[in-house]
Design a protein around this motif. Structure first.
Motif, PDB file in Angstrom:
ATOM      1  N   GLU A 198      -2.485  11.874  12.941  1.00 53.39           N
ATOM      2  CA  GLU A 198      -3.666  12.233  13.730  1.00 53.39           C
ATOM      3  C   GLU A 198      -4.897  11.400  13.387  1.00 53.39           C
ATOM      4  O   GLU A 198      -5.849  11.358  14.171  1.00 53.39           O
ATOM      5  CB  GLU A 198      -3.988  13.722  13.556  1.00 53.39           C
ATOM      6  CG  GLU A 198      -4.604  14.104  12.218  1.00 53.39           C
ATOM      7  CD  GLU A 198      -3.616  14.151  11.065  1.00 53.39           C
ATOM      8  OE1 GLU A 198      -4.042  14.309   9.906  1.00 53.39           O
ATOM      9  OE2 GLU A 198      -2.391  14.037  11.321  1.00 53.39           O
ATOM     10  N   ASP A 199      -4.880  10.686  12.236  1.00 52.32           N
ATOM     11  CA  ASP A 199      -6.096   9.941  11.895  1.00 52.32           C
ATOM     12  C   ASP A 199      -5.841   8.688  11.058  1.00 52.32           C
ATOM     13  O   ASP A 199      -6.765   8.138  10.467  1.00 52.32           O
ATOM     14  CB  ASP A 199      -7.103  10.843  11.180  1.00 52.32           C
ATOM     15  CG  ASP A 199      -6.707  11.157   9.744  1.00 52.32           C
ATOM     16  OD1 ASP A 199      -5.520  10.970   9.407  1.00 52.32           O
ATOM     17  OD2 ASP A 199      -7.588  11.578   8.978  1.00 52.32           O
ATOM     18  N   SER A 200      -4.600   8.193  11.002  1.00 46.27           N
ATOM     19  CA  SER A 200      -4.326   7.001  10.201  1.00 46.27           C
ATOM     20  C   SER A 200      -3.597   5.943  11.022  1.00 46.27           C
ATOM     21  O   SER A 200      -3.017   6.226  12.070  1.00 46.27           O
ATOM     22  CB  SER A 200      -3.502   7.358   8.963  1.00 46.27           C
ATOM     23  OG  SER A 200      -2.212   7.810   9.327  1.00 46.27           O
ATOM     24  N   LEU A 201      -3.637   4.706  10.520  1.00 50.09           N
ATOM     25  CA  LEU A 201      -2.979   3.565  11.151  1.00 50.09           C
ATOM     26  C   LEU A 201      -2.023   2.920  10.155  1.00 50.09           C
ATOM     27  O   LEU A 201      -2.264   2.944   8.944  1.00 50.09           O
ATOM     28  CB  LEU A 201      -4.013   2.525  11.596  1.00 50.09           C
ATOM     29  CG  LEU A 201      -4.992   2.949  12.692  1.00 50.09           C
ATOM     30  CD1 LEU A 201      -6.114   1.937  12.801  1.00 50.09           C
ATOM     31  CD2 LEU A 201      -4.270   3.102  14.031  1.00 50.09           C
ATOM     32  N   PHE A 202      -0.960   2.318  10.672  1.00 49.21           N
ATOM     33  CA  PHE A 202      -0.033   1.572   9.829  1.00 49.21           C
ATOM     34  C   PHE A 202      -0.454   0.109   9.794  1.00 49.21           C
ATOM     35  O   PHE A 202      -0.682  -0.512  10.836  1.00 49.21           O
ATOM     36  CB  PHE A 202       1.393   1.683  10.372  1.00 49.21           C
ATOM     37  CG  PHE A 202       2.382   0.819   9.642  1.00 49.21           C
ATOM     38  CD1 PHE A 202       2.595   0.977   8.280  1.00 49.21           C
ATOM     39  CD2 PHE A 202       3.091  -0.168  10.310  1.00 49.21           C
ATOM     40  CE1 PHE A 202       3.496   0.166   7.589  1.00 49.21           C
ATOM     41  CE2 PHE A 202       3.999  -0.978   9.636  1.00 49.21           C
ATOM     42  CZ  PHE A 202       4.202  -0.810   8.274  1.00 49.21           C
ATOM     43  N   ASN A 203      -0.559  -0.445   8.586  1.00 48.46           N
ATOM     44  CA  ASN A 203      -0.971  -1.836   8.406  1.00 48.46           C
ATOM     45  C   ASN A 203       0.197  -2.638   7.833  1.00 48.46           C
ATOM     46  O   ASN A 203       0.488  -2.548   6.632  1.00 48.46           O
ATOM     47  CB  ASN A 203      -2.179  -1.912   7.464  1.00 48.46           C
ATOM     48  CG  ASN A 203      -2.814  -3.293   7.451  1.00 48.46           C
ATOM     49  OD1 ASN A 203      -2.157  -4.284   7.765  1.00 48.46           O
ATOM     50  ND2 ASN A 203      -4.073  -3.369   7.078  1.00 48.46           N
ATOM     51  N   PRO A 204       0.866  -3.454   8.659  1.00 53.50           N
ATOM     52  CA  PRO A 204       2.016  -4.230   8.178  1.00 53.50           C
ATOM     53  C   PRO A 204       1.635  -5.553   7.523  1.00 53.50           C
ATOM     54  O   PRO A 204       2.514  -6.380   7.249  1.00 53.50           O
ATOM     55  CB  PRO A 204       2.804  -4.475   9.465  1.00 53.50           C
ATOM     56  CG  PRO A 204       1.745  -4.585  10.519  1.00 53.50           C
ATOM     57  CD  PRO A 204       0.660  -3.617  10.118  1.00 53.50           C
ATOM     58  N   CYS A 205       0.335  -5.764   7.276  1.00 57.25           N
ATOM     59  CA  CYS A 205      -0.132  -7.063   6.793  1.00 57.25           C
ATOM     60  C   CYS A 205      -0.099  -7.224   5.282  1.00 57.25           C
ATOM     61  O   CYS A 205      -0.348  -8.320   4.772  1.00 57.25           O
ATOM     62  CB  CYS A 205      -1.554  -7.331   7.291  1.00 57.25           C
ATOM     63  SG  CYS A 205      -1.694  -7.407   9.086  1.00 57.25           S
ATOM     64  N   TRP A 206       0.199  -6.155   4.544  1.00 59.35           N
ATOM     65  CA  TRP A 206       0.194  -6.246   3.085  1.00 59.35           C
ATOM     66  C   TRP A 206       1.108  -7.347   2.538  1.00 59.35           C
ATOM     67  O   TRP A 206       0.716  -8.057   1.601  1.00 59.35           O
ATOM     68  CB  TRP A 206       0.559  -4.891   2.478  1.00 59.35           C
ATOM     69  CG  TRP A 206      -0.586  -3.934   2.439  1.00 59.35           C
ATOM     70  CD1 TRP A 206      -1.060  -3.175   3.478  1.00 59.35           C
ATOM     71  CD2 TRP A 206      -1.425  -3.634   1.323  1.00 59.35           C
ATOM     72  NE1 TRP A 206      -2.141  -2.424   3.072  1.00 59.35           N
ATOM     73  CE2 TRP A 206      -2.384  -2.680   1.752  1.00 59.35           C
ATOM     74  CE3 TRP A 206      -1.458  -4.066  -0.003  1.00 59.35           C
ATOM     75  CZ2 TRP A 206      -3.361  -2.166   0.908  1.00 59.35           C
ATOM     76  CZ3 TRP A 206      -2.424  -3.549  -0.855  1.00 59.35           C
ATOM     77  CH2 TRP A 206      -3.362  -2.623  -0.393  1.00 59.35           C
ATOM     78  N   PRO A 207       2.324  -7.527   3.066  1.00 57.17           N
ATOM     79  CA  PRO A 207       3.186  -8.590   2.515  1.00 57.17           C
ATOM     80  C   PRO A 207       2.612  -9.996   2.682  1.00 57.17           C
ATOM     81  O   PRO A 207       3.083 -10.934   2.018  1.00 57.17           O
ATOM     82  CB  PRO A 207       4.482  -8.434   3.323  1.00 57.17           C
ATOM     83  CG  PRO A 207       4.476  -7.018   3.787  1.00 57.17           C
ATOM     84  CD  PRO A 207       3.037  -6.715   4.070  1.00 57.17           C
ATOM     85  N   LEU A 208       1.607 -10.152   3.556  1.00 58.00           N
ATOM     86  CA  LEU A 208       1.024 -11.478   3.790  1.00 58.00           C
ATOM     87  C   LEU A 208      -0.120 -11.792   2.833  1.00 58.00           C
ATOM     88  O   LEU A 208      -0.683 -12.886   2.878  1.00 58.00           O
ATOM     89  CB  LEU A 208       0.507 -11.570   5.232  1.00 58.00           C
ATOM     90  CG  LEU A 208       1.508 -11.239   6.343  1.00 58.00           C
ATOM     91  CD1 LEU A 208       0.835 -11.396   7.710  1.00 58.00           C
ATOM     92  CD2 LEU A 208       2.743 -12.111   6.242  1.00 58.00           C
ATOM     93  N   CYS A 209      -0.461 -10.846   1.964  1.00 59.25           N
ATOM     94  CA  CYS A 209      -1.621 -11.006   1.075  1.00 59.25           C
ATOM     95  C   CYS A 209      -1.334 -11.848  -0.165  1.00 59.25           C
ATOM     96  O   CYS A 209      -2.262 -12.197  -0.904  1.00 59.25           O
ATOM     97  CB  CYS A 209      -2.128  -9.637   0.618  1.00 59.25           C
ATOM     98  SG  CYS A 209      -2.839  -8.629   1.924  1.00 59.25           S
ATOM     99  N   ALA A 210      -0.073 -12.164  -0.424  1.00 62.40           N
ATOM    100  CA  ALA A 210       0.295 -12.890  -1.644  1.00 62.40           C
ATOM    101  C   ALA A 210       1.509 -13.758  -1.361  1.00 62.40           C
ATOM    102  O   ALA A 210       2.219 -13.561  -0.372  1.00 62.40           O
ATOM    103  CB  ALA A 210       0.601 -11.895  -2.763  1.00 62.40           C
ATOM    104  N   PRO A 211       1.789 -14.741  -2.244  1.00 65.35           N
ATOM    105  CA  PRO A 211       2.991 -15.563  -2.059  1.00 65.35           C
ATOM    106  C   PRO A 211       4.254 -14.708  -2.097  1.00 65.35           C
ATOM    107  O   PRO A 211       4.268 -13.611  -2.652  1.00 65.35           O
ATOM    108  CB  PRO A 211       2.942 -16.515  -3.266  1.00 65.35           C
ATOM    109  CG  PRO A 211       1.525 -16.509  -3.719  1.00 65.35           C
ATOM    110  CD  PRO A 211       0.999 -15.140  -3.416  1.00 65.35           C
TER     111      PRO A 211
END
Length: 283
Positions: A198-211
């Motif tokens: 009801e109030d959150s989003l899924f962020n799939p970008c975490w694996p792109l933050c590091a090698p």
């Protein structure tokens, strides 16, 4: 469960053609080649930042494709303007503007996001596009935080009406920064997003933050800084979705990918922002 969601591929790119401050980072011609390359790779929608009405019209014309339509959000706001646009395959999608999301602090209007309704057959998602203030400006942190608060309020209202939500943009913050993880409630854990749908989003970008773990020298992030402090590569450009696109039983979830384009590589180095791709799962 996934409801009428096809395997769509969207992309966001800070093109740097006509920024609201400073000088252009690349020409309309280079941007057109990059956008054409994205469509050639099967992307169905390309959202752009740092464009204006004239540049997006020139890019659309230069693509010479009757099936590519455009929608620009470049009107004035406060003492500045919006700098966003969408190019999309009109054979597969329809797009229409759905309004601005703004915040206000100390008499200043903040550009939180532009909403665009993106639809295909019996599927529709309210897509928020944004470009938040640079880290190079002294008041950038407060600005981005206020934008996150305003955006979360609007997203929460949309989720309360059971609307599928997508967010794409240049946040000038990373997934672990407080504006993203706390104020916007954008999380890396899909199970938690389903639980708090009801109030959150899924962020799939975490694996792109590091090698990548198997190759510490691999590229990461979507923006390379010439004046690094803690890292030379940052994940400022991000894509997010509501729980509508998650299905634990089917093992389905959106994924994010760096789009390294041949047309933007000079002397072996990708210049400026790297486009980010959002892949939505099949039903």
């Amino acid at each position: 469960t996934l409801r009428g969601v096809a395997a769509f591929r969207f992309a966001f790119w800070n093109a740097g053609v006509t920024p609201t401050r400073g000088h252009a980072h690349r020409s309309v011609e280079v941007a057109t080649t990059a956008v054409d390359e994205m469509f050639g790779r099967g992307i169905q929608l390309v959202a752009l930042a740092e464009v204006d009405r004239e540049s997006i019209a020139a890019i659309t014309t230069a693509l010479e494709s009757p099936s590519i339509a455009s929608l620009e959000m470049t009107g004035a706001i406060g003492g500045s303007r919006w700098d966003l646009a969408v190019l999309y395959s009109s054979r597969e999608l329809t797009c229409r503007p759905a309004g601005e999301v703004t915040g206000r602090r100390r008499g200043t209007t903040h550009r939180a996001a532009w909403k665009v309704s993106v639809a295909a057959d019996d599927w529709e998602a309210l897509t928020y596009l944004l470009h938040w203030r640079s880290r190079r400006l002294s008041n950038g942190y407060d600005y981005r935080r206020e934008c996150a608060v305003a955006l979360h309020t609007d997203v929460r209202d949309s989720l309360g009406r059971d609307r599928s939500v997508i967010v794409m943009g240049d946040f000038n913050d990373e997934p672990f920064d407080s504006s993203i993880e706390r104020e916007l409630n954008s999380l890396r854990d899909p199970r938690l997003v389903i639980k708090r749908s009801e109030d959150s989003l899924f962020n799939p970008c975490w694996p792109l933050c590091a090698p990548q773990p198997e190759d510490p020298w691999s590229g990461f992030g979507t923006y390379q800084s010439d004046r690094p402090r803690t890292t030379s590569q940052s994940q400022f450009d991000q894509v997010m979705t509501s729980a509508h696109f998650l299905d634990e039983a089917a093992g389905a979830a959106p994924t994010a990918h760096r789009l390294v384009l041949e047309s933007l590589v000079i002397d072996g180095r990708h210049t400026g922002h790297i486009p980010i791709e959002l892949r939505l799962p099949s039903p």
